[in-house]
Design an enzyme around this catalytic site. Structure first.
Site, PDB file in Angstrom:
ATOM      1  N   ARG A  46      28.485  54.395   8.438  1.00  0.00           N
ATOM      2  CA  ARG A  46      28.110  55.695   7.861  1.00  0.00           C
ATOM      3  C   ARG A  46      26.719  56.090   8.361  1.00  0.00           C
ATOM      4  NH1 ARG A  46      30.412  52.774   3.693  1.00  0.00           N
ATOM      5  NH2 ARG A  46      28.373  52.223   2.826  1.00  0.00           N
ATOM      6  N   LYS A 104      29.000  33.530   7.639  1.00  0.00           N
ATOM      7  CA  LYS A 104      29.543  32.224   7.265  1.00  0.00           C
ATOM      8  C   LYS A 104      31.066  32.223   7.186  1.00  0.00           C
ATOM      9  CE  LYS A 104      28.568  33.333   2.429  1.00  0.00           C
ATOM     10  NZ  LYS A 104      27.690  34.487   2.706  1.00  0.00           N
ATOM     11  N   GLY A 186      20.991  40.930  -9.864  1.00  0.00           N
ATOM     12  CA  GLY A 186      21.394  41.111  -8.482  1.00  0.00           C
ATOM     13  C   GLY A 186      21.773  39.827  -7.776  1.00  0.00           C
ATOM     14  N   LYS A 204      30.307  27.363   3.674  1.00  0.00           N
ATOM     15  CA  LYS A 204      29.066  26.726   4.132  1.00  0.00           C
ATOM     16  C   LYS A 204      29.269  25.225   4.337  1.00  0.00           C
ATOM     17  CE  LYS A 204      26.304  30.205   1.730  1.00  0.00           C
ATOM     18  NZ  LYS A 204      25.486  30.506   0.536  1.00  0.00           N
TER      19      LYS A 204
END
Length: 433
Positions: A46, A104, A186, A204
């Site tokens: 975008r 990952k 967050g 991982k």
């Protein structure tokens, strides 16, 4: 000297930080590399979206054209996901570009294809940012310890789950309450499945195992359990044992009997109790920490911020400097080799310990009957404790190390006993070797 030009794929949280660091540290980076680094273009979906500090003239929606441009030397991929990231990285290497990735998921699913392309086209493929954010972990495994014999990698590699479990331990929060707190800060996405179900940590773990043991490992090979079933009772039981619950990624070389060479590797992710005296027990909040145990180097610990835009961008810039130096010298860096090709052993063959809490009928012979079930499966009991009376009677059993298949069979046998009302808690115990 002629600048090295960099193409950036993706400009979200991490990509925006990469652009900022390239701009703010331009002089320092040029001094460290020996040539200037210039941003040639940024591929986004975008282009009309406002991106602070990013020159709109650099934006393009044609990622393939960007990575194959003649004036591009290095491609940084921070899109994430499998496609189109895989195709774009392969196109870049086919065009002679070195690639840096923080992906990952892709490296854990199809790293072998990417490594083969790097070898075929003589380019670099660096991916320090794919595991544990800013913590320098992959390069030590890839380069510093390449002359050693790594035996085990044990660590906390997901900050979201560590924050949740830390809140449950330190403040008595339930899982849902702690998850909501992580989302508010967050640390967790609106859909936290990848974190709390262990998918992120498993990817991982696959990358770490492949590097540590020079053997092909994918995310599908990793035994995975998340933390959604960890209850306040589990956390309380850990406290009674002077332990704490952590989501651990464990990669081990399993040696042959009486030998040094591995007969296979064990790679798994699950919540487990570890003693509070273990260094990993003190890893709080959303931090990561990883132990690497090597034959000659001994035990090494890596600790720091495992996620976030700035820490991840720091790891990307570290790779960028390394790759740029290689290009300036005209010599590519090391490429992963999986010469060992050790089999990934099934979870049932993993040697571990169990903590089992049973709600039992308070009558004579209960302990003997329970002990007989453990013995029938060849599992030795290390400690046993009975709490409460009558309807509130509970039995806590901690085992010695045994194959996971035998421990699991024991739990299934206990569930069938009429004296056992409920197997209230089952958790592995690690970190006491």
């Amino acid at each position: 000297m002629k600048p090295l030009r960099v193409a950036l794929l993706g400009c979200g949280v991490v990509g925006t930080e990469v652009v900022r660091l390239l701009r703010e540290q331009a002089d320092d980076l040029a001094a460290r590399v020996g040539v200037p680094l210039e941003l040639a273009g940024v591929a986004v979906r975008r282009p009309d979206r406002v991106r602070a500090g990013v020159d709109r003239a650099l934006l393009t929606t044609d990622a393939r054209a960007l990575v194959t441009r003649d004036d591009v030397d290095i491609v940084i991929e921070v899109i994430g996901g499998i496609e189109p990231a895989r195709t774009l990285m392969l196109e870049a290497m086919k065009s002679g570009k070195s690639v840096i990735s923080a992906n990952k998921a892709l490296l854990a699913e199809d790293g072998a294809t990417l490594f083969a392309a790097a070898r075929e086209y003589g380019t670099d493929l660096y991916y320090e940012a794919s595991v544990a954010g800013a913590i320098p972990l992959l390069r030590p495994l890839r380069e510093s310890l390449v002359g050693d014999h790594v035996q085990r990698v044990l660590g906390i590699v997901n900050g979201t789950t560590n924050y949740i479990l830390d809140q449950m331990d330190a403040h008595g929060a339930g899982f849902n309450e702690a998850l909501e707190g992580a989302q508010a800060l967050g640390y967790a996405e609106a859909d936290p499945t990848a974190d709390v179900e262990g998918f992120d940590a498993a990817a991982k773990a696959a990358i770490l195992a492949q590097l540590a043991f020079h053997t092909p490992v994918t995310a599908a090979d990793v035994h995975r359990e998340g933390i959604t079933e960890v209850s306040p009772a589990d956390v309380a039981g850990a406290k009674e044992m002077d332990c704490v619950v952590k989501l651990l990624a464990i990669c081990e070389r399993v040696p042959e009997a009486g030998g040094r060479n591995g007969r296979g590797v064990s790679v798994r992710v699950y919540p487990a109790m570890i003693p509070r005296t273990h260094p990993l027990a003190s890893v709080r909040e959303a931090y990561n920490a990883v132990f690497v145990e090597a034959e000659s180097a001994g035990s090494l610990m890596f600790y720091g911020a495992g996620a976030g835009g700035a820490p991840t961008a720091s790891a990307v810039l570290g790779d960028l400097v390394a790759v740029a130096r290689n290009l300036a010298r005209g010599t590519p860096g090391p490429v992963e080799v999986t010469y060992a090709r050790l089999p990934v052993l099934p979870m049932g063959e993993t040697i571990t310990r169990y903590y089992v809490q049973l709600d039992v009928a308070d009558r004579s012979g209960v302990l003997a009957t329970v002990a007989e079930e453990f013995a029938r499966n060849g599992v030795s009991i290390q400690a046993v404790r009975q709490e409460g009376l009558s309807e509130d009677a509970q039995l806590v059993v901690v085992t010695h190390r045994a194959p996971d298949a035998a421990l699991s069979a024991t739990v299934q046998g206990l569930q069938r006993l009429d004296i056992v009302r409920e197997v209230a808690s089952v958790m592995r115990v690690e970190g006491e070797e």
